[in-house]
Design a protein around this motif. Sequence first.
Motif, PDB file in Angstrom:
ATOM      1  N   LEU A 109      40.455  -9.204 -19.034  1.00 12.61           N
ATOM      2  CA  LEU A 109      39.743 -10.473 -19.207  1.00 12.61           C
ATOM      3  C   LEU A 109      40.273 -11.229 -20.426  1.00 12.61           C
ATOM      4  O   LEU A 109      40.502 -12.438 -20.383  1.00 12.61           O
ATOM      5  N   LEU A 110      40.481 -10.497 -21.514  1.00 11.89           N
ATOM      6  CA  LEU A 110      40.938 -11.127 -22.745  1.00 11.89           C
ATOM      7  C   LEU A 110      42.427 -11.438 -22.719  1.00 11.89           C
ATOM      8  O   LEU A 110      42.888 -12.353 -23.419  1.00 11.89           O
ATOM      9  N   ASP A 111      43.187 -10.688 -21.919  1.00 13.05           N
ATOM     10  CA  ASP A 111      44.633 -10.907 -21.862  1.00 13.05           C
ATOM     11  C   ASP A 111      45.027 -12.030 -20.910  1.00 13.05           C
ATOM     12  O   ASP A 111      46.190 -12.461 -20.916  1.00 13.05           O
ATOM     13  N   LYS A 112      44.097 -12.495 -20.120  1.00 15.60           N
ATOM     14  CA  LYS A 112      44.403 -13.552 -19.149  1.00 15.60           C
ATOM     15  C   LYS A 112      44.861 -14.816 -19.882  1.00 15.60           C
ATOM     16  O   LYS A 112      44.293 -15.213 -20.892  1.00 15.60           O
ATOM     17  N   GLN A 113      45.923 -15.452 -19.366  1.00 12.74           N
ATOM     18  CA  GLN A 113      46.436 -16.672 -19.977  1.00 12.74           C
ATOM     19  C   GLN A 113      45.459 -17.822 -19.749  1.00 12.74           C
ATOM     20  O   GLN A 113      45.113 -18.135 -18.608  1.00 12.74           O
ATOM     21  N   ARG A 114      45.020 -18.439 -20.841  1.00  9.15           N
ATOM     22  CA  ARG A 114      44.029 -19.507 -20.759  1.00  9.15           C
ATOM     23  C   ARG A 114      44.454 -20.649 -21.678  1.00  9.15           C
ATOM     24  O   ARG A 114      44.131 -20.652 -22.863  1.00  9.15           O
ATOM     25  N   PRO A 115      45.162 -21.641 -21.163  1.00  8.64           N
ATOM     26  CA  PRO A 115      45.590 -22.763 -22.009  1.00  8.64           C
ATOM     27  C   PRO A 115      44.433 -23.516 -22.646  1.00  8.64           C
ATOM     28  O   PRO A 115      44.598 -24.113 -23.717  1.00  8.64           O
ATOM     29  N   GLU A 116      43.263 -23.488 -22.014  1.00  7.83           N
ATOM     30  CA  GLU A 116      42.123 -24.225 -22.560  1.00  7.83           C
ATOM     31  C   GLU A 116      41.524 -23.537 -23.786  1.00  7.83           C
ATOM     32  O   GLU A 116      40.717 -24.136 -24.506  1.00  7.83           O
ATOM     33  N   PHE A 117      41.888 -22.265 -24.023  1.00  4.21           N
ATOM     34  CA  PHE A 117      41.367 -21.522 -25.173  1.00  4.21           C
ATOM     35  C   PHE A 117      42.527 -21.024 -26.036  1.00  4.21           C
ATOM     36  O   PHE A 117      42.855 -19.834 -26.024  1.00  4.21           O
ATOM     37  N   PRO A 118      43.170 -21.896 -26.777  1.00  3.96           N
ATOM     38  CA  PRO A 118      44.301 -21.477 -27.614  1.00  3.96           C
ATOM     39  C   PRO A 118      43.862 -20.454 -28.656  1.00  3.96           C
ATOM     40  O   PRO A 118      42.788 -20.562 -29.244  1.00  3.96           O
ATOM     41  N   GLY A 119      44.698 -19.459 -28.851  1.00  4.26           N
ATOM     42  CA  GLY A 119      44.401 -18.417 -29.839  1.00  4.26           C
ATOM     43  C   GLY A 119      43.714 -17.207 -29.262  1.00  4.26           C
ATOM     44  O   GLY A 119      43.600 -16.179 -29.929  1.00  4.26           O
ATOM     45  N   LEU A 120      43.265 -17.294 -27.999  1.00  5.65           N
ATOM     46  CA  LEU A 120      42.541 -16.177 -27.410  1.00  5.65           C
ATOM     47  C   LEU A 120      43.427 -14.947 -27.267  1.00  5.65           C
ATOM     48  O   LEU A 120      42.952 -13.818 -27.362  1.00  5.65           O
ATOM     49  N   GLU A 121      44.734 -15.163 -27.034  1.00  3.49           N
ATOM     50  CA  GLU A 121      45.635 -14.038 -26.811  1.00  3.49           C
ATOM     51  C   GLU A 121      45.744 -13.129 -28.036  1.00  3.49           C
ATOM     52  O   GLU A 121      46.085 -11.956 -27.920  1.00  3.49           O
ATOM     53  N   ASN A 122      45.415 -13.655 -29.210  1.00  7.98           N
ATOM     54  CA  ASN A 122      45.501 -12.857 -30.441  1.00  7.98           C
ATOM     55  C   ASN A 122      44.126 -12.450 -30.957  1.00  7.98           C
ATOM     56  O   ASN A 122      44.013 -11.840 -32.013  1.00  7.98           O
ATOM     57  N   ILE A 123      43.097 -12.784 -30.200  1.00  8.04           N
ATOM     58  CA  ILE A 123      41.744 -12.686 -30.743  1.00  8.04           C
ATOM     59  C   ILE A 123      41.347 -11.256 -31.060  1.00  8.04           C
ATOM     60  O   ILE A 123      40.571 -11.000 -31.978  1.00  8.04           O
TER      61      ILE A 123
END
Length: 590
Positions: A117-131
């Motif tokens: 869920l957290l690794d999914k690419q989400r352009p609308e939520f920048p920074g999530l990939e490192n959260i």
Amino acid sequence: MKTMKIIKRSLAIVFALSILTSLIVTRNLYYSTSSITESFEEDVSLLQICPLDMVEAKDMIVPSDTNKSIEEEIPRVIHFIVQTKCMKPQLYHQHFGQWKLHNRTIMFYDRNDINKLLDKQRPEFPGLENIRNCLMKSINEIDIAKLLLLWDVGGIVADINTKPTEAFLSNGILQETYEAFFFEDSDEVFRHEIMGGAKRHPIFFMMIQKAISNLYQQFADKNIYKDNEDERRSAILKFPINTFFPRAKEESKSLKRKGFDGISVTIFPYDPKHHYTILDPNRNHIDFTQLYLQTNNNSPCVRFDTTYAYNITSLQEIAGSTQQYQCPSRLKLVEDKFYPQNGRKIPKLVHMTSKTRCLTSNFTENAQSWFFENHTMVFHDDDAVARLLETRFPEFPHLQYASKCITSGAGMADLWRYLVLWEYGGIYTDIDNAPGPKLFNGSVIHDDMEAFLEVEVGRFPSQYFIAISPHHPLMYFAVNIAMARLFEEKNIVQQYVPYITGPGALKAAMMFTVGDGYPTNGTHSGIYDRNVTMIGHRSQAKAREFINRGSVSNHEYREMNISHYSFAGRQKDKPRKPCLEVIYDFMVDD
């Protein structure tokens, strides 16, 4: 013998049909679960093998024919986040089974599911990939995951230790008549245990952005942010009420509150007798310990390197060329000059900014007074400022979003100066400053200093003059605090710039860095062993001994067709909306 073969064949057919029926039922759920099933396709290598005294918690799917719904209403699905799907039969059948009443699908997400869920690419939520590198405790991860589930799928998220009351299951709260609902404490904070809403409801978008922003701001150093987990969580759960859905004084009962563009949420004053209870493991003899999500993170959220060097090629690209510049005859072109880096922790590099490089004679002479020996001098016009603010910085994922909420040139210059000093370091000075007699052409800045600021007349650190090494925590916090305050702004046109992005943001950043927003003359130890040196005191600032402020008359700004920051008007074409609403509108329209 023939009879046995017929029986076996019949049983095989029945078994196959039962699987096929199950697949069809699951496929025909009234809400779209494709976003989940695609993300959580079962990996054979990760199949649960539960101990003999436990059962595997399988999703409890309710068929579509019992679930009539209207688009944008709350789906009949309840999400639970667990560490493992292996659990005691009592927990699975009795505790979680009670939530299945009134035709509710129950879905479980274990550690592997949450990772996806957290690794999914989400352009609308920048920074999530490192959260996950910014997470301190599992509750921070759970909060993000719950909001993402509501954004992706909609429905209801519930903590595993909650028990619904009969009134909760049977009354209108669980009927598809609300766009989103929350329970509210007496101090006007959303409760975290249970919340629900329609898929992609704007409130979840804004809460996720705020949560990411807070994590990058607060957890850069996991040891310095002293609030407990409930206080951190409260910061995310309180701001929607204050910013988007304030309650009038005469309103005390549950009601649907209208937000922007007709979007609404329903907020119920929490009542444990009528809504849900939080189970006490000792009193209720139910042990949830094995099911609580565990977060093990030892990675830093942001790395503060100490190379004390900057990328000169990148700086030249950001500053841009002057070949196309044509100044009016009464104005002079200010050119950059570059020298090799010399190894000082604070680079011998001076930054100034203005709308244009074409300056009056007095402004040109003032700029040249900062051409210290062996110091690189870079002048940033509006195009250069825009190029830097449009650059993607992994440590500032919300930079482009936040910039859309700045409505004045002064606010943009504030954010830019923190960013240019974070990336390149050096000396920033306002365009109308001149070096004071005690600055000694910059030689007062010693090789071992990592940050150097003046004590302002108001006793706080100078924002009009900052000398600092690249990637210093002070500038990291200044950028993130400015963006966080923009996100909390209720009306971007009415924002108070000195607090949002100006000296107020720098003072708060100094508090994070050295533990004092009003540091006095001397050198102060900060986080990551980075120091900050303050020079002078308020009387010296007033006497302009180090920095001669306002050395050029304000009327010369008009000759260059620009406004002094104190007279700069706000952009009247900006909407009178909260910052996160502006960002949401941009995301939807993009």
